[in-house]
Design an enzyme around this catalytic site. Structure first.
Site, PDB file in Angstrom:
ATOM      1  N   LYS A 143     -43.735  20.337  11.898  1.00  0.00           N
ATOM      2  CA  LYS A 143     -43.201  19.086  11.383  1.00  0.00           C
ATOM      3  C   LYS A 143     -43.135  18.101  12.533  1.00  0.00           C
ATOM      4  O   LYS A 143     -42.372  18.282  13.487  1.00  0.00           O
ATOM      5  CB  LYS A 143     -41.810  19.307  10.793  1.00  0.00           C
ATOM      6  CG  LYS A 143     -41.157  18.030  10.277  1.00  0.00           C
ATOM      7  CD  LYS A 143     -41.868  17.473   9.068  1.00  0.00           C
ATOM      8  CE  LYS A 143     -41.539  18.251   7.815  1.00  0.00           C
ATOM      9  NZ  LYS A 143     -42.143  17.636   6.609  1.00  0.00           N
TER      10      LYS A 143
ATOM     11  N   ASP B 160     -47.759  18.013  10.080  1.00  0.00           N
ATOM     12  CA  ASP B 160     -47.217  17.080   9.096  1.00  0.00           C
ATOM     13  C   ASP B 160     -46.283  16.090   9.774  1.00  0.00           C
ATOM     14  O   ASP B 160     -45.129  16.411  10.051  1.00  0.00           O
ATOM     15  CB  ASP B 160     -46.464  17.862   8.019  1.00  0.00           C
ATOM     16  CG  ASP B 160     -45.756  16.956   7.025  1.00  0.00           C
ATOM     17  OD1 ASP B 160     -46.108  15.766   6.950  1.00  0.00           O
ATOM     18  OD2 ASP B 160     -44.854  17.443   6.319  1.00  0.00           O
ATOM     19  N   PRO B 161     -46.743  14.841  10.034  1.00  0.00           N
ATOM     20  CA  PRO B 161     -45.860  13.829  10.607  1.00  0.00           C
ATOM     21  C   PRO B 161     -45.180  12.957   9.562  1.00  0.00           C
ATOM     22  O   PRO B 161     -44.672  11.872   9.896  1.00  0.00           O
ATOM     23  CB  PRO B 161     -46.823  13.000  11.464  1.00  0.00           C
ATOM     24  CG  PRO B 161     -48.098  13.034  10.687  1.00  0.00           C
ATOM     25  CD  PRO B 161     -48.145  14.400  10.014  1.00  0.00           C
ATOM     26  N   ASN B 162     -45.171  13.401   8.307  1.00  0.00           N
ATOM     27  CA  ASN B 162     -44.496  12.671   7.231  1.00  0.00           C
ATOM     28  C   ASN B 162     -44.915  11.211   7.125  1.00  0.00           C
ATOM     29  O   ASN B 162     -44.089  10.319   6.904  1.00  0.00           O
ATOM     30  CB  ASN B 162     -42.977  12.758   7.360  1.00  0.00           C
ATOM     31  CG  ASN B 162     -42.401  14.027   6.782  1.00  0.00           C
ATOM     32  OD1 ASN B 162     -41.574  14.668   7.418  1.00  0.00           O
ATOM     33  ND2 ASN B 162     -42.842  14.419   5.601  1.00  0.00           N
TER      34      ASN B 162
ATOM     35  N   HIS C 249     -44.758  23.464  -1.971  1.00  0.00           N
ATOM     36  CA  HIS C 249     -44.012  22.655  -1.003  1.00  0.00           C
ATOM     37  C   HIS C 249     -42.544  23.047  -0.962  1.00  0.00           C
ATOM     38  O   HIS C 249     -41.985  23.532  -1.940  1.00  0.00           O
ATOM     39  CB  HIS C 249     -44.143  21.170  -1.360  1.00  0.00           C
ATOM     40  CG  HIS C 249     -43.444  20.256  -0.417  1.00  0.00           C
ATOM     41  ND1 HIS C 249     -42.248  19.625  -0.718  1.00  0.00           N
ATOM     42  CD2 HIS C 249     -43.769  19.872   0.834  1.00  0.00           C
ATOM     43  CE1 HIS C 249     -41.883  18.881   0.309  1.00  0.00           C
ATOM     44  NE2 HIS C 249     -42.784  19.016   1.263  1.00  0.00           N
ATOM     45  N   SER C 250     -41.923  22.809   0.180  1.00  0.00           N
ATOM     46  CA  SER C 250     -40.509  23.086   0.381  1.00  0.00           C
ATOM     47  C   SER C 250     -39.757  21.775   0.590  1.00  0.00           C
ATOM     48  O   SER C 250     -40.156  20.952   1.405  1.00  0.00           O
ATOM     49  CB  SER C 250     -40.316  23.976   1.615  1.00  0.00           C
ATOM     50  OG  SER C 250     -38.955  24.017   2.006  1.00  0.00           O
TER      51      SER C 250
ATOM     52  N   HIS D 287     -38.317  26.095   4.256  1.00  0.00           N
ATOM     53  CA  HIS D 287     -37.310  25.914   5.310  1.00  0.00           C
ATOM     54  C   HIS D 287     -36.429  27.165   5.424  1.00  0.00           C
ATOM     55  O   HIS D 287     -35.567  27.236   6.305  1.00  0.00           O
ATOM     56  CB  HIS D 287     -36.371  24.749   4.958  1.00  0.00           C
ATOM     57  CG  HIS D 287     -36.975  23.378   4.977  1.00  0.00           C
ATOM     58  ND1 HIS D 287     -37.843  22.930   4.003  1.00  0.00           N
ATOM     59  CD2 HIS D 287     -36.805  22.343   5.838  1.00  0.00           C
ATOM     60  CE1 HIS D 287     -38.174  21.671   4.256  1.00  0.00           C
ATOM     61  NE2 HIS D 287     -37.562  21.291   5.369  1.00  0.00           N
TER      62      HIS D 287
ATOM     63  N   ARG E  73     -31.403   9.342   8.967  1.00  0.00           N
ATOM     64  CA  ARG E  73     -30.899   8.913  10.263  1.00  0.00           C
ATOM     65  C   ARG E  73     -30.866  10.128  11.191  1.00  0.00           C
ATOM     66  O   ARG E  73     -30.845  11.277  10.741  1.00  0.00           O
ATOM     67  CB  ARG E  73     -29.500   8.300  10.162  1.00  0.00           C
ATOM     68  CG  ARG E  73     -29.440   7.003   9.361  1.00  0.00           C
ATOM     69  CD  ARG E  73     -30.238   5.890  10.012  1.00  0.00           C
ATOM     70  NE  ARG E  73     -30.087   4.608   9.329  1.00  0.00           N
ATOM     71  CZ  ARG E  73     -30.851   4.193   8.323  1.00  0.00           C
ATOM     72  NH1 ARG E  73     -31.836   4.968   7.877  1.00  0.00           N
ATOM     73  NH2 ARG E  73     -30.652   3.022   7.754  1.00  0.00           N
TER      74      ARG E  73
END
Length: 410
Positions: A171, A199-201, A299-300, A328, A383
């Site tokens: 991630k 995966d950098p979102n 997907h998680s 996760h 955040r």
């Protein structure tokens, strides 16, 4: 069989350490709302929902007037009662629908005495393989930070030894792309026989996505997941990079899936039982993917044992599940289901054989972690506790400094 009551309980279950991601962090715990749907025959079906670190109890209580007296077998009617596609423009209920659908399938399975996978077409595998889910993280009691390539490799080595993972997902999107590329290459060097995914979102610019994708073309990749935002951005990357692209962010409903079929942007669709509104929509979507030769993975979205069970039943019935699932789950210290956390064996978790979802709540654990939620409260998923005042943009240009070790302990 009719629904007579819906109960929702918010729990906070500790993670080993706070996990960093491109949009913020998981602040050392998962906040999940556990749903119990009671039928007039005394059976109770279980559901689960996340919510970005927040409780969804009030939203589930508000569904009771819609669902009192509803027959759990009527799953298509359930879809329109909760998530009518035009009404949902004003009250996005897809994830609420998913949790209720989980519980209804659990009720049906218990009522008939069969596991959920038998209701979904019958299992074709007894266990579902998983990838390790690797995060950069802050230190916590008994668990060191993960910030450097060396720390990442050592952590991965530990997970591989403990659980048998042969696929590793990093991630990213936390540190500058060049630094994360160094970390990714370190994984490839340390585990040359294992497969990798990054995966950098979706926070990279198209230019950075192209640069990163081209730089990893020679590695043992499963896929590059959501390097940039949007179907058009993914198409640009896909046209110029020789690595399969995957998404869990911009193909999460059938309209988006149709767009991806007509003008392919992603080669692999990650099916999330919550994001898609339940297990059954994921099975339907997998059928479309099979027809058009799109890969699928599971997907998680930060599960406890109830949602993990839905992922396992989904994975059990998909003939075209050619990629290891995400979870996760190994990041958690405990669970709220009877027997504690499900165990990995050679990188896989066995599909629950019992009726319905095959998991039941441990009342003592639910009470303990409901009290922990009352003590700690929610948190803003978008955040980062180590970067006060920071928030992510898309594409992002304000990455964390990898040379700085931050203590976020209370």
């Amino acid at each position: 069989m009719k629904i007579v009551d819906i109960r929702a309980t918010t729990v906070a279950v500790p993670l080993e350490a706070p996990l960093r991601h491109s949009n913020g962090a998981h602040w050392g715990r998962f906040v999940r709302t556990i749903v119990e749907v009671e039928a007039d025959n005394g059976l109770v079906g279980l559901g689960e929902m996340g919510g970005g670190g927040e409780s969804a109890e009030a939203a589930f209580r508000a569904l009771m007037p819609y669902l009192k007296g509803h027959d759990p077998f009527q799953l298509e009617a359930l879809r329109f009662k909760i998530a009518n596609p035009t009404a949902s423009l004003y009250n996005n209920r897809t994830q609420l629908l998913a949790a209720i659908e989980f519980a209804c399938i659990d009720l049906i399975g218990q009522h008939l005495g069969v596991p959920a996978h038998d209701l979904l077409g019958g299992r074709i595998r007894d266990a579902v393989p998983f990838a390790s889910y690797l995060f950069f993280r802050y230190a916590a009691e008994g668990h060191g930070e993960i910030r450097t390539p060396e720390q990442l490799v050592e952590h991965t080595r530990h997970l591989k030894k403990a659980h048998g993972f042969a696929v590793h997902k990093l991630k990213g999107g936390v540190f500058p792309p060049d630094y994360e590329l160094e970390c990714y290459r370190a994984l490839a060097e340390a585990f040359p026989d294992d497969r990798l995914r990054y995966d950098p979102n979706a926070v990279l610019s198209v230019a950075e996505g192209l640069r990163f994708g081209r730089a990893i073309e020679g590695l043992n990749n499963d896929y590059l997941e959501d390097p940039v935002w949007g179907l058009e951005g993914l198409r640009t990357i896909r046209e110029q990079v020789r690595v399969p692209l995957a998404t869990n962010t911009v193909v999460v409903n059938f309209e988006q899936l149709a767009s991806n079929v007509m003008r392919r942007a992603a080669d692999v669709v990650l099916l999330d039982t919550t994001f898609w509104g339940g297990i059954r929509p994921c099975v339907k979507a997998a059928g479309v993917c099979e027809t058009f030769q799109l890969g699928v993975a599971v997907h998680s979205s930060g599960e406890l044992g109830i949602q993990l069970a839905t992922m396992l039943h989904l994975g059990a019935v998909l003939p075209n599940l050619t990629y290891a699932a995400d979870a996760h789950y190994h990041q958690l210290t405990d669970d709220v289901i009877e027997g504690g956390k499900m165990a990995y064996s050679e990188g896989a978790i066995a599909v629950p054989p019992g009726p319905g979802l095959g998991v039941r709540l441990d009342p003592e654990k639910v009470a303990r972690y409901a009290e922990y939620y009352r003590e700690t409260g929610g948190y803003p998923y978008d955040r980062d506790p180590g970067r006060p005042g920071w928030y992510a943009t898309v594409p992002n240009e304000r990455f964390a400094d990898p040379s700085v070790s931050i203590d976020v302990a209370p």
